[in-house]
Scaffold this motif. Structure first.
Motif, short mmCIF file in Angstrom:
data_model
loop_
_atom_site.label_atom_id
_atom_site.label_comp_id
_atom_site.label_asym_id
_atom_site.label_seq_id
_atom_site.Cartn_x
_atom_site.Cartn_y
_atom_site.Cartn_z
N GLN A 184 3.71 5.76 -5.48
CA GLN A 184 3.73 5.84 -6.93
C GLN A 184 2.70 6.84 -7.43
OE1 GLN A 184 2.31 2.31 -8.65
NE2 GLN A 184 2.56 3.07 -10.72
N ARG A 185 1.50 6.80 -6.84
CA ARG A 185 0.48 7.73 -7.27
C ARG A 185 0.86 9.17 -6.97
NH1 ARG A 185 -4.53 5.35 -8.59
NH2 ARG A 185 -3.93 3.30 -9.36
N TYR A 228 8.23 10.72 0.23
CA TYR A 228 9.18 9.96 1.02
C TYR A 228 8.41 9.11 2.02
CZ TYR A 228 8.59 13.47 4.73
OH TYR A 228 8.08 14.29 5.68
N HIS A 229 9.09 8.08 2.49
CA HIS A 229 8.53 7.21 3.52
C HIS A 229 9.15 7.55 4.85
CE1 HIS A 229 6.43 4.75 0.68
NE2 HIS A 229 7.53 4.51 0.01
N HIS A 230 8.36 7.55 5.87
CA HIS A 230 8.85 7.89 7.20
C HIS A 230 8.67 6.67 8.08
CE1 HIS A 230 7.91 9.64 11.31
NE2 HIS A 230 9.20 9.85 11.13
N LYS A 231 9.78 6.18 8.61
CA LYS A 231 9.69 5.02 9.50
C LYS A 231 9.73 5.52 10.92
CE LYS A 231 11.99 1.68 6.54
NZ LYS A 231 12.70 2.47 5.57
N PHE A 232 8.92 4.94 11.76
CA PHE A 232 8.94 5.37 13.15
C PHE A 232 8.79 4.16 14.05
CE2 PHE A 232 4.42 4.84 14.09
CZ PHE A 232 3.88 4.83 12.81
N ILE A 291 0.84 -1.19 0.00
CA ILE A 291 0.00 0.00 0.00
C ILE A 291 0.87 1.25 0.00
CG2 ILE A 291 -1.72 1.30 1.27
CD1 ILE A 291 -2.90 -1.20 2.26
N ALA A 292 1.93 1.20 0.80
CA ALA A 292 2.80 2.38 0.85
C ALA A 292 3.42 2.64 -0.51
CB ALA A 292 3.87 2.17 1.91
N ARG A 293 3.79 1.56 -1.19
CA ARG A 293 4.41 1.75 -2.52
C ARG A 293 3.40 2.28 -3.51
NH1 ARG A 293 7.57 -3.35 -3.08
NH2 ARG A 293 9.37 -2.98 -1.73
N ARG A 344 8.43 -1.55 12.66
CA ARG A 344 8.37 -0.10 12.56
C ARG A 344 7.20 0.29 11.68
NH1 ARG A 344 13.92 2.97 11.81
NH2 ARG A 344 14.47 1.51 10.18
N GLY A 345 6.56 1.36 12.06
CA GLY A 345 5.47 1.85 11.25
C GLY A 345 6.01 2.61 10.04
N LEU A 346 5.22 2.68 9.01
CA LEU A 346 5.66 3.31 7.78
C LEU A 346 4.64 4.33 7.32
CD1 LEU A 346 7.98 2.89 5.71
CD2 LEU A 346 6.41 1.53 4.39
#
Lengths: 696, 665
Positions: A105-106, A115-119, A99-101, A149-151
């Motif tokens: 992409q959209r 960007y993706h943020h990992k926490f 889903i994140a990808r 980790r959440g994304l």
């Protein structure tokens, strides 16, 4: 100046009027306190009548002045995304990244920076003093593996002709491990609005879309992103990934300047079909802070007048069925009719049903502000002085109905676009409208100047009662003091000091009690009931130790005739300290102080030693004893909580451990209400118990 | 007679010819560069160059050189000046950061002005103030805000190396509009009526993503070593716009997911076609540049870029020119290839068009039609620089500059980076001006390299700090840092406190916040330039000469918006009313106290106590004045029964009135 030498022959000149008023008040303090307390509680019930209609204060917002550009094409794009999200595979691990990808992409197709943020998941620790400090985050992170980790996925549209100083944020939370249809719809709505905003020509601020991963909770994901946005930690191990060149790198944390406003959008499925699509607004942040009223007004205006949605705010539904409240509403309605017939300009009435509605909404608004716990992930934004609200949109028919879905997406998309356009018009951040208010309906509010009256009416009798008690106790002892040859001045102040010492000891003990849960928390594998029992027993134990070390409040060197007024001095000091505490709390969180005043002020003023009143057996004293006992029971925080829960939810399922759970939720959110309950309310109750059981 | 006239005429013509063929003359050139950008946008760069010989040899009257600028140079003794008006932000990641075009044309939003003067050091400030006022009037902008000493700074070596006589100022909040463009265009000999400037259709260029007009002035009028070959004053005016051509709705997606870039032409992006050259211009050319990344991308698709097929018409210069990747609707006059590129194998290509052949009947409308989808990335600077604010609240915060290695110039590091000791180091220069109300604590400066805090003495080579003075001067920080070549990311963090301003120092929209102008980050180790084959025409074209100059890579960071605490602006009214009330009470009580005699009230009460009258007559007596005689006790006693009766009468009348009102409603 004018008072000459007091001569027994000449009459004494009358003192100044202000002093005369003071003496009059103190001599009639019982009557005055009763009038003020009843007036305060009545004022609280009159607040829905005094509510004003909301209006847009900031002229630059101009809501609804432009036609939205969100079209059916955008709604269909949203539908396409919903379908592709729901068609993802069902394995939790893959879904999360897939889903994140897909979202990334959209977003890139719209020309945004992604960007993706990992926490990490932040463990909740007992830090009740955190609300004093600026930075809500300290401490080390758990070094978890990347699997837990959440994304978050973040997309930023840079405004073409903007200067990049400010940004508008909207958040669409979704559970990446198991995504539901309503969450997919909110993602679709967010995506369509985002791609529309990348094509419009009127953009002046950057737009940030945060697709927050709520597998550890919505609030945690948004708070983690905000934390890394505002106070990143450079002093940590860097990820070992190779930095790829240029725009393709999705691990670089990008920023967009100061945030002007934030919206959290959620699509919620309601049960059953309703006439119109519904929008619920949640605004309360931590410690009773509210966003600027203009933001709520803008959303409300756009929803009702341009999109035809029905707007709701939280209500206490049990209050709607109370008979005495409806009776009160009808009385007020008839009084207002009489007043209007006397003078047509006195228009303060409202229908009884509306009054009951208003009271229920006011009660809910007061309760949620008093609790100090944010009602949604928008609360995370308030910690950084960003105005934010949560909007929960629910369609009128079921979500599965695809034909109706486009209409729903169209309305939701147009609403979001109009709100973003209004906030985009702003040059200055929200400052014109109120920050301190209570809502009595989505379009009516009570501002601080009006609701403070109810609180002040309750607070004003306290200093007067303290002064009256102190003066009466000193007067009682003046005669024997003169009789004894000891120095009268020293005797008087010594008694006051003793009372102050008792109050100080109790407050010190309550501070220790407030810190005990941090130790109890470390004990593993405990149920809440056990926790609270341990807490209570250790508190009593520490109290007994303190008494043995520093002397019990009942032991003091006595002089003849002074025992009677010892409790009066104690009561006056307690009332003085309580008034200071309530005053301080009203600055931090008004709603807590208001509810606390309702519970505490009658208890403090009425308390009377049982032995004194028990001696004479007339009705007045019997009533006094009954009131004292009832207030004593309600005043005890765990008992009071149980009573309220039992009344609202039914008696079944009550547990002694409920108080521990409640207190734990308070300190997990750094709420000042916990400190108020333990440091101001609880010692006051203990001192009232002392006075009640005073041996005199 | 006619023979004599014809001889005189021919002598006149010969003289004119000699004068004109003398190299010592004013020159004006106009050039336009068009370049497709990786993110489907088009970069257009207008370059207008006006030169005039020194006034010692040429005199004070000019044909082409604008008089306003000449008078500016003479009056303020300017050696070098640059003024830029920019709207929008230059996207370093997508539009390029390493080529000479972006290093000199990417400017911060708003107005940026710097100037070097040829006067003694104590007169530089006065000249700067007068210069800002003059420029403000000339360009219809509020450059006069740079006059106060809190707005400009004097960098020592961090910005350019002109010690002592350079002044720099920036206004981030200045809006740029057509009122600034019109006076700028009026400095051109043909204005915007003829030549390349005639295609500047205002709605089209202000609809773009980036718009920057720049004026660069270089003069050696007042320098001591003037040589005859060097031109006296050079005025370079450039206009840089990034536009997005309209793309068709049906986007054709190829099998590997790449999108075809939108096709564009001069008339589609500017709304007009070029109808001939400016007759006063020596040179009028249009270039189309394909940057090195695009060239390598196309050659990977085996597209031959130098020899294109002529179109179907094949009418010489007017036919289209195409290859497999794209098609140009007009055949280029010349194809210039970059040689000896610093990027290794890839090089860029320029297609040159001369506008001489075109006029009103045959307008020049160059079209660029894409045939194959290509995706490429532009050249990146060694580090991506970004700046942001940390912390929240009205009291304190931090400014953080973060440098992220792009890894693209890996070879460049070894070539460009200096070797210090046995370690390869890359040099980064930072120049930052912070207004005085953002009080920076320089001792809190911290540098983190790859996530680890480093000691300043290991990283910092040179630093010049000019601390701010309240309401006098801003805080200036110039640093030279040397990082190891293998660094992946670095952050420079500095803390600040937010200051309080007087109530009259707040701007009208005080609740937005206050701006910290862009910081300038330069990489002196890297000096990208393009080299072309030395042909006759390339030495004359000022734009190509500029592309061949070696200039360090410069990038500007973002503007920061600092929210400061704002006072309640209605407080002056409140303060006035409270002060007046306090004064009134104080003076009233003081006068009252001064007026009273000692023991007056006791004597009055003693006299009253003798009478033994009741409360109400005493009140009535006080109302009538304090001259009650003790002998008037009898009439006063008879007035007592009137009191309660009076009250009853009043209540009765009031009740009747209320009832009347109620019944007649």
């Amino acid at each position: 100046m004018e008072n000459g030498i007091p001569d027994s022959q000449n009459p004494k000149p009358k003192p100044r009027p202000i002093v005369r008023i003071g003496i009059f008040l103190i001599s009639h303090n019982v009557f005055f306190s009763v009038v003020c307390c009843i007036g305060g509680i009545l004022a609280l019930f009159l607040l829905p009548l005094m509510a004003k209609n909301t209006y847009i204060s900031e002229n630059a917002l101009m809501p609804g002045s432009a036609n939205p550009m969100f079209s059916r094409y955008d709604a269909m794009e949203a539908n396409k995304l919903v379908k592709s999200v729901m068609a993802m595979s069902l394995k939790p691990e893959e879904t999360r990244i897939q889903i994140a990808r897909l979202l990334a992409q959209r977003m890139e197709e719209s020309g945004a920076e992604v960007y993706h943020h990992k926490f990490h998941e932040k463990i909740s620790q007992f830090r009740p003093l955190h609300f004093f400090s600026d930075t809500p985050y300290t401490g080390s992170l758990l070094q978890n593996t990347s699997a837990t980790r959440g994304l978050n996925t973040v997309g930023i549209i840079r405004a073409p002709r903007g200067d990049g100083k400010e940004a508008i944020v909207f958040v669409t939370p979704y559970n990446s491990t198991k995504i539901e249809l309503n969450e997919a719809l909110s993602l679709g709505l967010g995506y369509s609005v985002f791609s529309l905003l990348s094509r419009v020509t009127w953009l002046a601020k950057d737009i940030v879309w945060l697709a927050a991963d709520s597998q550890y909770g919505e609030y945690a994901s948004v708070a983690a992103w905000l934390r890394d946005y505002h106070t990143p930690v450079f002093d940590g191990p860097e990820s070992k990934e190779n930095p790829t060149s240029g725009a393709g790198n999705t691990d670089v944390f990008r920023r967009a300047g100061t945030m002007a406003a934030a919206l959290v959008i959620k699509v919620v499925e309601k049960h059953g079909e309703t006439e119109k699509d519904t929008l619920s607004i949640y605004a309360e942040a931590s410690n009773g802070q509210m966003p600027n009223l203009d933001l709520i007004n803008t959303v409300h205006y756009l929803a009702v007048h341009t999109q035809g949605l029905r707007v709701k705010v939280e209500k206490v539904y049990t209050l709607l069925n109370l008979a005495w409240l409806q009776v009160m509403g009808q009385i007020l309605e008839s009084v207002s009719k009489v007043a209007r017939s006397l003078n047509p300009q006195w228009k303060f009435g409202m229908p009884a049903a509306e009054y009951v509605d208003g009271t229920a909404t006011l009660a809910s608004s007061l309760y949620y502000q008093a609790l100090g716990v944010p009602t949604g992930s928008h609360g995370a934004f308030r910690d950084y002085q960003v105005d934010a609200v949560t909007l929960e949109i629910s369609p009128k028919s079921f979500l599965n109905n695809e034909g109706r879905r486009t209409e729903f997406l169209l309305r939701g998309g147009r609403l979001m676009e109009s709100v973003v356009r209004s906030v985009n018009n702003l040059l200055e951040k929200f400052h014109q409208s109120f920050f301190l208010y209570l809502m009595t309906s989505p379009s009516k509010f009570v501002s601080v100047g009006v609701y403070m009256i109810a609180f002040l009416l309750l607070l004003v009798p306290l200093p007067i009662a303290a002064a009256a008690l102190y003066s009466s106790s000193t007067k009682d002892n003046q005669v024997p003091a003169f009789a004894s040859t000891a120095k009268p001045g020293v005797l008087k102040s010594w008694r006051w000091l003793h009372a102050a010492k008792v109050v100080f000891i109790i407050h010190l003990w309550s501070t220790i009690v407030s810190l005990l849960p941090s130790l109890i928390d470390h004990i593993p594998e405990m149920t809440p009931t056990n926790n609270i029992l341990i807490w209570a027993s250790s508190s009593i134990f520490i109290l007994l130790i303190l008494y043995s070390m520093l002397g019990s409040p009942y032991s003091y060197p006595t002089t003849s005739g002074s025992r009677n007024s010892e409790w009066a001095t104690l009561k006056s000091v307690m009332i003085a300290v309580a008034s200071i505490g309530l005053g301080l709390m009203s600055i931090i969180n008004y709603a807590t102080a208001q509810i606390g005043a309702i519970l505490m002020v009658p208890m403090c003023l009425i308390v009377h030693p049982l032995r004194l009143t028990g001696r004479s057996g007339n009705l007045k004293d019997f009533l006094l004893i009954a009131c004292n006992l009832v207030l004593a029971v309600i005043g005890f925080p765990p008992a009071g909580l149980l009573v309220i829960k039992g009344w609202s939810e039914g008696v079944g399922g009550l547990n002694v451990g409920d108080f521990w759970i409640w207190a734990e939720s308070l300190w997990a959110w750094n709420s000042a209400t916990y400190l108020y309950v333990i440091l101001i309310h609880f010692p006051c109750w203990v001192l009232c118990m002392h006075i009640l059981l005073h041996p005199c | 007679m006619t023979f004599l006239q014809s001889i005189l005429f021919s002598i006149l013509l010969l003289q004119l010819y000699f004068v004109n063929s003398n190299g010592n003359d004013e020159e004006f050139t106009e050039e336009l560069l068009l370049k497709p950008l990786p993110d489907r946008k088009v970069f257009a760069h207008f370059h207008f160059d006006t030169k005039t010989p020194p006034s010692k040899t040429y005199g004070h009257h000019h044909r082409l050189f604008p008089k306003a600028i000449y008078q500016l140079v003479q009056k303020f003794r300017i050696r070098e000046m640059e003024l830029s008006f920019t709207q929008g932000r230059w996207n370093y990641e997508r539009w390029g950061a390493f080529d000479p075009m972006s290093s000199s044309n990417a400017k911060p939003p708003g107005v940026e002005l710097w100037a070097v003067f040829d006067v003694s050091s104590d007169q530089v400030d006065a000249n700067w103030k007068n210069l800002t006022q003059t420029l403000s009037g000339l360009f219809c902008a509020s450059i006069n805000f740079l006059e106060s000493s809190t707005a400009y700074s004097a960098p020592a070596w961090g910005f350019r190396t002109f010690s002592g006589k350079l002044r720099y100022g920036a206004l981030p909040r200045e809006a740029v509009c057509t009122e600034n463009l019109t006076p700028w265009l009026k400095l051109l000999p043909c204005r915007d009526k003829a030549g390349l400037a005639s295609i500047l259709d205002r709605p089209s260029i202000y609809k773009g993503f980036y718009h920057s007009q720049r004026l660069r002035l270089r003069s050696n009028e007042f320098s001591l070593d003037v040589s005859a070959e060097e031109p006296g004053i050079v005025l370079e005016q450039t206009l840089t716009v990034v536009l997005q051509p309209q793309s068709q709705d049906t986007r054709s997606i190829y099998s590997d997911g790449r999108l075809l870039h939108p096709s564009w032409s001069i008339s589609s992006i500017f709304g007009r076609a070029v109808t001939g050259r400016c007759v006063l211009a020596n040179l009028s050319t249009i270039f189309v540049e394909l940057e090195s990344g695009l060239v390598s991308g196309l050659s990977n698709l085996s597209v031959d870029l130098e020899a294109g097929r002529l179109g179907a018409y094949d009418l010489g210069s007017e036919g289209s020119w195409s290859n497999q990747g794209f098609e140009l609707s007009v055949k280029p006059d010349r194809v210039i290839k970059e040689v000896n590129s610093s990027q290794g194998k890839s090089f860029s290509i320029l297609y040159e068009y001369s506008v001489d052949k075109f006029d009103d009947n045959e307008p020049f409308d160059l079209g660029f039609i894409w045939k194959l989808p290509v995706a490429w990335s532009c050249l990146h600077s060694p580090f991506h620089a970004s700046r942001f604010l940390m912390g929240s609240g009205n009291q304190r915060g931090s400014i953080a500059i973060s440098l992220r290695s792009t890894g693209s110039s890996g070879e460049g590091f070894i070539n460009g980076g200096g070797i210090v000791g046995d370690v390869c180091k890359v040099r980064v220069d930072i120049f930052q001006v912070v207004p005085w109300y953002v009080k920076v604590y320089f001792h809190t400066l911290q540098v983190y390299v790859d996530g680890k805090p480093e000691l300043l003495k290991d990283i910092l080579e040179k630093m010049h700090v000019s601390p701010s003075e309240d309401r006098v001067s801003p805080g200036v920080m110039e640093m030279i840092l040397k990082f190891p070549c293998s660094v992946k990311s670095a952050s420079i963090v500095i803390d600040f406190d937010k200051g309080f301003l007087h109530i009259d120092e707040y701007p009208p929209d005080a609740n937005q916040g206050f701006d910290i102008p862009s910081a300038v980050i330069s990489f002196p180790d890297f000096e990208p330039s393009m080299n072309f084959l030395d042909e006759n025409s390339s030495t004359k074209s000022p734009m190509l000469l500029k592309l061949q100059e070696k200039n360090p890579v410069i990038s500007y960071t973002e503007i920061l918006l600092v929210p400061l605490a704002t006072p309640d602006f209605s407080m002056p009214y409140n303060v006035i009313t409270i002060t007046c009330t306090v004064f009134a009470l104080y003076f009233g009580s003081l006068l009252n106290a001064l007026r009273r005699r000692v023991g007056e009230e006791e004597r009055f009460l003693k006299s009253k106590a003798v009478n033994q009258t009741r409360l109400l007559p005493r009140l009535l007596a006080k109302l009538r004045g304090k001259q009650q005689e003790p002998t008037q006790s009898s009439p006063s006693s008879s007035s007592s029964p009137l009191g309660p009766k009076l009250i009853i009468k009043i209540i009765l009348v009031a009740g009747v009135a209320i009832g009347w009102h109620y019944y007649t409603e």
